[in-house]
Design a protein around this motif. Structure first.
Motif, short mmCIF file in Angstrom:
data_model
loop_
_atom_site.label_atom_id
_atom_site.label_comp_id
_atom_site.label_asym_id
_atom_site.label_seq_id
_atom_site.Cartn_x
_atom_site.Cartn_y
_atom_site.Cartn_z
N THR A 105 39.73 38.52 39.68
CA THR A 105 39.38 37.19 40.18
C THR A 105 38.17 37.29 41.09
O THR A 105 37.80 38.38 41.56
CB THR A 105 40.53 36.55 40.97
OG1 THR A 105 40.72 37.25 42.21
CG2 THR A 105 41.83 36.57 40.19
N TYR A 126 30.46 35.00 41.30
CA TYR A 126 31.04 35.06 39.97
C TYR A 126 30.26 36.04 39.08
O TYR A 126 30.86 36.82 38.32
CB TYR A 126 31.04 33.67 39.34
CG TYR A 126 31.75 33.61 38.01
CD1 TYR A 126 33.14 33.54 37.96
CD2 TYR A 126 31.05 33.63 36.81
CE1 TYR A 126 33.82 33.50 36.74
CE2 TYR A 126 31.72 33.59 35.59
CZ TYR A 126 33.10 33.52 35.56
OH TYR A 126 33.76 33.49 34.36
N CYS A 130 31.57 39.38 37.05
CA CYS A 130 31.34 39.62 35.62
C CYS A 130 30.74 40.99 35.40
O CYS A 130 31.11 41.70 34.45
CB CYS A 130 30.43 38.54 35.04
SG CYS A 130 31.21 36.92 34.85
N CYS A 133 33.48 43.49 35.67
CA CYS A 133 34.30 43.53 34.45
C CYS A 133 33.61 44.34 33.35
O CYS A 133 34.26 45.13 32.65
CB CYS A 133 34.59 42.12 33.96
SG CYS A 133 35.83 41.22 34.93
N TRP A 149 38.77 41.66 26.99
CA TRP A 149 38.51 40.74 28.09
C TRP A 149 38.90 39.35 27.61
O TRP A 149 38.25 38.75 26.78
CB TRP A 149 37.03 40.80 28.46
CG TRP A 149 36.58 39.91 29.58
CD1 TRP A 149 37.27 38.88 30.15
CD2 TRP A 149 35.33 39.99 30.27
NE1 TRP A 149 36.53 38.30 31.15
CE2 TRP A 149 35.33 38.97 31.25
CE3 TRP A 149 34.22 40.82 30.14
CZ2 TRP A 149 34.25 38.76 32.10
CZ3 TRP A 149 33.14 40.60 31.00
CH2 TRP A 149 33.16 39.60 31.97
N SER A 150 40.01 38.85 28.13
CA SER A 150 40.52 37.54 27.71
C SER A 150 40.25 36.49 28.77
O SER A 150 40.28 36.77 29.98
CB SER A 150 42.03 37.62 27.44
OG SER A 150 42.57 36.34 27.19
N THR A 151 40.00 35.26 28.32
CA THR A 151 39.87 34.12 29.23
C THR A 151 40.90 33.05 28.86
O THR A 151 40.67 31.86 29.08
CB THR A 151 38.44 33.53 29.20
OG1 THR A 151 38.07 33.25 27.83
CG2 THR A 151 37.43 34.49 29.79
N LYS A 153 43.56 30.61 29.36
CA LYS A 153 43.70 29.88 30.63
C LYS A 153 45.13 29.84 31.16
O LYS A 153 45.67 28.78 31.49
CB LYS A 153 43.15 28.47 30.47
CG LYS A 153 41.65 28.46 30.20
CD LYS A 153 41.08 27.05 30.15
CE LYS A 153 39.58 27.07 29.92
NZ LYS A 153 39.01 25.70 29.89
N TRP A 155 45.91 30.66 34.00
CA TRP A 155 45.83 30.23 35.40
C TRP A 155 46.02 28.73 35.56
O TRP A 155 46.20 28.24 36.68
CB TRP A 155 44.50 30.65 36.02
CG TRP A 155 43.29 30.15 35.29
CD1 TRP A 155 42.66 28.93 35.41
CD2 TRP A 155 42.55 30.87 34.29
NE1 TRP A 155 41.59 28.84 34.57
CE2 TRP A 155 41.49 30.02 33.87
CE3 TRP A 155 42.66 32.14 33.72
CZ2 TRP A 155 40.57 30.41 32.89
CZ3 TRP A 155 41.75 32.51 32.75
CH2 TRP A 155 40.72 31.66 32.35
N ARG A 173 38.92 32.37 41.73
CA ARG A 173 38.66 31.91 40.37
C ARG A 173 38.88 33.10 39.43
O ARG A 173 38.31 34.17 39.63
CB ARG A 173 37.22 31.42 40.29
CG ARG A 173 36.71 31.02 38.94
CD ARG A 173 35.24 30.62 39.11
NE ARG A 173 34.60 30.24 37.85
CZ ARG A 173 33.31 29.95 37.74
NH1 ARG A 173 32.53 29.97 38.82
NH2 ARG A 173 32.80 29.62 36.56
N VAL A 175 38.29 35.51 36.63
CA VAL A 175 37.12 35.92 35.84
C VAL A 175 37.56 36.45 34.48
O VAL A 175 36.94 36.19 33.46
CB VAL A 175 36.29 36.98 36.58
CG1 VAL A 175 35.08 37.39 35.75
CG2 VAL A 175 35.85 36.46 37.94
N GLY A 176 38.63 37.20 34.48
CA GLY A 176 39.10 37.74 33.21
C GLY A 176 40.43 38.44 33.32
O GLY A 176 40.82 38.90 34.40
#
Length: 203
Positions: A105, A126, A130, A133, A149-151, A153, A155, A173, A175-176
Motif C-alpha cells: 500500500t 504512489y 509502483c 513493486c 501483480w493483481s489489482t 479491488k 479493498w 491506497r 498499490v498491488g
C-alpha cells in the motif's frame, strides 16, 4: 565482457523475460524470511521528499483465505447475477490456493503540511510504491519465484482494512496484491510495438 556488461545483461534478461504467472500454477513458496529480505532491498526506489510511503502486509495462509473470501464477495456483488456469483466463487478458490501473498500500500498523510504545500506528493508517493513493486517482481524473478501483480479491488470490501490490519484506511491506497510462489509454467516472450512508434527522438 566486463563486470558492468554482465550486470546489464543479467538485468536486461530479468526485465525482458519476467512474465506474470497465475497463482493456480504455484507449487510452494519461499520462506517469509526470504521474502522479507527482498522487500527490504526493493524499498530502495526513487522517493521524492523521502516520505517512505510503502507499507507491506505479508499474509499467512489463514489471512490469504480471508482476503480470498472478501474478494469473492466483492465480485459477487448483490448476488443478483448468477454469472457473477459463479465468478466470485472461482476467484475465491483461485486466491485461497495461493501459497504467498504480499499486499503493498501507499501511505500518504493528506493533511500534512507537505501535502498541503505540494499536492503532487500524493501521486509521487504512489509512483514510488509502483517502482518498489517492480523491484520486487524483478527480485522474485532473480530468485526463480513466480509472481502476479493483481489489482483486484478487494479493498472495496468494508472488512478488508480490518482483515489485513490497516489502521488508517483514509491514508493508505492499495498499490498491488503480489501473489508469489514457485512455478514450472513457461510463458513465451511478449512482443511489443516497434519503439519508433512510441519514441520521439530529438538527438
Amino acid at each position: 565482457m566486463n563486470s558492468g556488461e554482465k550486470q546489464t545483461e543479467t538485468l536486461s534478461r530479468l526485465i525482458v523475460e519476467r512474465r506474470t504467472r497465475k497463482p493456480k500454477s504455484f507449487k510452494g513458496a519461499p520462506t517469509p524470511n526470504q521474502v522479507t529480505k527482498l522487500i527490504d532491498i526493493a524499498r530502495h526506489a526513487p522517493n521524492h521528499h523521502r516520505t517512505q510511503p510503502a507499507r507491506f502486509y505479508l499474509l499467512d495462509s489463514d489471512k490469504i483465505k480471508q482476503v480470498a473470501r472478501l474478494f469473492g464477495e466483492v465480485v459477487q456483488g448483490d448476488k443478483s447475477s448468477p454469472a457473477l456469483v459463479e465468478r466470485g466463487k472461482k476467484k475465491e478458490q483461485e486466491w485461497s490456493l495461493a501459497p504467498g501473498l504480499l499486499i503493498v500500500t501507499c501511505h500518504t498523510d493528506k493533511d500534512s503540511d507537505l501535502v498541503r504545500l505540494n499536492p503532487d506528493v500524493v501521486e509521487e508517493d504512489y509512483a514510488t510504491c509502483c517502482c518498489i513493486c517492480q523491484n520486487l517482481l524483478l527480485l522474485f524473478e532473480a530468485e526463480s519465484i513466480a509472481a502476479k501483480w493483481s489489482t483486484g479491488k478487494v479493498w472495496e470490501h468494508p472488512g478488508f482494512a480490518n482483515c489485513v490490519g490497516i489502521t488508517k484506511p483514509s491514508m493508505e491506497r492499495v498499490v498491488g496484491l503480489l501473489f508469489y510462489g514457485y512455478s514450472d509454467d513457461k510463458i513465451p516472450n511478449r512482443s511489443l510495438a516497434n519503439l519508433s512508434e512510441h519514441l520521439r527522438d530529438y538527438t
